[in-house]
Scaffold this motif. Structure first.
Motif, PDB file in Angstrom:
ATOM      1  N   SER A 130     -62.518  -6.654  58.925  1.00  0.00           N
ATOM      2  CA  SER A 130     -62.825  -8.034  58.560  1.00  0.00           C
ATOM      3  C   SER A 130     -62.363  -8.422  57.158  1.00  0.00           C
ATOM      4  O   SER A 130     -62.328  -9.606  56.833  1.00  0.00           O
ATOM      5  N   ASP A 131     -62.024  -7.450  56.324  1.00  0.00           N
ATOM      6  CA  ASP A 131     -61.582  -7.767  54.961  1.00  0.00           C
ATOM      7  C   ASP A 131     -60.122  -8.197  54.962  1.00  0.00           C
ATOM      8  O   ASP A 131     -59.263  -7.498  55.523  1.00  0.00           O
ATOM      9  N   PRO A 132     -59.814  -9.338  54.312  1.00  0.00           N
ATOM     10  CA  PRO A 132     -58.423  -9.801  54.256  1.00  0.00           C
ATOM     11  C   PRO A 132     -57.534  -8.817  53.487  1.00  0.00           C
ATOM     12  O   PRO A 132     -57.998  -8.114  52.593  1.00  0.00           O
ATOM     13  N   TYR A 133     -56.258  -8.809  53.842  1.00  0.00           N
ATOM     14  CA  TYR A 133     -55.267  -7.977  53.164  1.00  0.00           C
ATOM     15  C   TYR A 133     -54.698  -8.712  51.959  1.00  0.00           C
ATOM     16  O   TYR A 133     -54.619  -9.940  51.946  1.00  0.00           O
ATOM     17  N   SER A 134     -54.266  -7.951  50.987  1.00  0.00           N
ATOM     18  CA  SER A 134     -53.626  -8.506  49.792  1.00  0.00           C
ATOM     19  C   SER A 134     -52.114  -8.524  49.998  1.00  0.00           C
ATOM     20  O   SER A 134     -51.569  -7.674  50.717  1.00  0.00           O
ATOM     21  N   PRO A 135     -51.422  -9.480  49.350  1.00  0.00           N
ATOM     22  CA  PRO A 135     -49.958  -9.473  49.411  1.00  0.00           C
ATOM     23  C   PRO A 135     -49.405  -8.119  48.961  1.00  0.00           C
ATOM     24  O   PRO A 135     -49.932  -7.488  48.048  1.00  0.00           O
ATOM     25  N   GLY A 136     -48.369  -7.675  49.671  1.00  0.00           N
ATOM     26  CA  GLY A 136     -47.749  -6.389  49.381  1.00  0.00           C
ATOM     27  C   GLY A 136     -48.224  -5.257  50.262  1.00  0.00           C
ATOM     28  O   GLY A 136     -47.609  -4.200  50.312  1.00  0.00           O
TER      29      GLY A 136
END
Length: 186
Positions: free
Chosen positions: A124-130
């Motif tokens: 459920s945690d969003p991913y960070s760019p990269g």
């Protein structure tokens, strides 16, 4: 001799003009400068209305299911300016991603949109760019199962829509996905 030169020049002119004609009808490729528009053969135009497991229906979307909106996005030819009928509205994180198709070919950059629920083992945690992820989305040929890099992440409401391309052709059913910012009231 003049006749041979005239024929040679004429043949060269025909070749040049026929080459130009072919260039003008070529659909855009996936490139960094034109990453948002897909060729007609790449996109799965009409898809199932099934949604990924865990995707939550939006409680109070700006555009209600069954309503109409104007698409302000150019994910594929004939999309921008088309009138859409909303067939689904969901709360999630939408990502632009870059990947090389499993079918080979050029790298796709800044593909819009893959959602949280279309990433393998996403949680459920969003991913960070990269961040590198594996896609379960099947919007494009060669997308499912490929490794992708997250370019951007946007918490938003995403919409599934039906529309007829402004360029003509068959209606598109259950297009996944258009974000709220890519729709305008009719």
């Amino acid at each position: 001799m003049k006749k041979h030169w005239a024929l040679l020049v004429g043949a060269a002119a025909i070749l040049m003009l026929s080459g130009c004609g072919n260039e003008s009808t070529t659909e855009p490729e996936h490139t960094a400068s034109n990453s948002q528009q897909h060729t007609a053969s790449d996109m799965n135009h009409s898809a199932s209305n099934e949604v990924p497991d865990g995707l939550k229906t939006a409680d109070n979307p700006t555009f209600k299911v069954g309503s109409q909106a104007i698409i302000k996005a150019d994910h594929m030819p004939g999309m921008d300016g088309a009138t859409a009928t909303i067939t689904g509205a969901y709360t999630t994180t939408a990502y632009t991603v870059s990947y090389t198709p499993t079918t080979g070919g050029e790298k796709v950059t800044d593909h819009k949109w893959v959602i949280q629920e279309e990433i393998q083992d996403a949680g459920s945690d969003p991913y960070s760019p990269g961040t590198e992820v594996t896609l379960t989305a099947d919007h494009m040929k060669g997308m499912k199962g490929t490794k992708a890099t997250i370019d951007t992440a946007t918490p938003t409401t995403v919409y599934m829509v039906d529309y007829t391309p402004t360029t003509g052709g068959e209606p598109v059913k259950n297009h996944k996905w258009v974000t709220e910012s890519e729709l305008a009231a009719t």
